[in-house]
Motif scaffolding. Structure first.
Motif: not given
Length: 176
Positions: A11-13, A41-42, A54-55, A86-87
């Motif tokens: 998911i992160n990638a 998308f952020i 988000g980060l 993002g965070f």
């Protein structure tokens, strides 16, 4: 997304790649840089997947786009600014990583807060990089417009994802 497993890595990638590609896809010149669609998308990454995604998506995805599009002087500032953006979006809108609602006040506050962080961050970054507060300030109108477009696209795309019941699917992924 606190567990490091194949799901969270994937998911992160994917979020990093979506931010990078959407940032590179359409670029419109503004003073000291370019406006783009990556903020949408952020916002989606933070709201749908929480602060860690988000980060990572904001920071790494946006910094990669700067590297690949010829803005190497912005890689470190972008990594910091977009990572914080993002965070903050993820923490305000969805710090639990589970419940996703596009039309809650927390989502709107998170969107606006993220864009404010971006505008202030790039104002400071531009002022430092180019040695002038006035030079840093020249990019503010373009960044504000970029942020507004990002929020509008976020609500369009996010609403479509919510209508497709993606939040329920995401919740099931986390419960496994």
């Amino acid at each position: 997304m606190s567990k490091l497993n194949s799901k969270s890595i994937s998911i992160n990638a994917l979020a990093i790649a979506l931010v990078c590609l959407s940032t590179m896809f359409l670029q419109f010149p503004i003073p000291l840089g370019y406006a783009h669609l990556g903020n949408c998308f952020i916002l989606i990454s933070g709201v749908f997947f929480g602060p860690v995604t988000g980060l990572l998506a904001g920071g790494i995805g946006s910094a990669l786009a700067d590297l690949l599009t010829g803005y190497p002087q912005w890689i470190i500032p972008t990594l910091i600014i977009k990572g914080i953006m993002g965070f903050a979006i993820g923490y305000i809108a969805n710090h639990t990583g589970h419940t996703i609602h596009m039309f809650k006040i927390r989502t709107a506050i998170a969107s606006v807060a993220g864009i404010i962080i971006m505008v202030i961050g790039y104002f400071i970054g531009g002022s430092i990089l180019y040695g002038s507060i006035y030079t840093g300030a020249t990019q503010i109108p373009g960044l504000v417009m970029e942020g507004i477009v990002g929020i509008i696209l976020f609500y369009i795309v996010g609403s479509a994802l919510q209508a497709a019941h993606l939040p329920k699917y995401i919740q099931r992924i986390y419960e496994r």
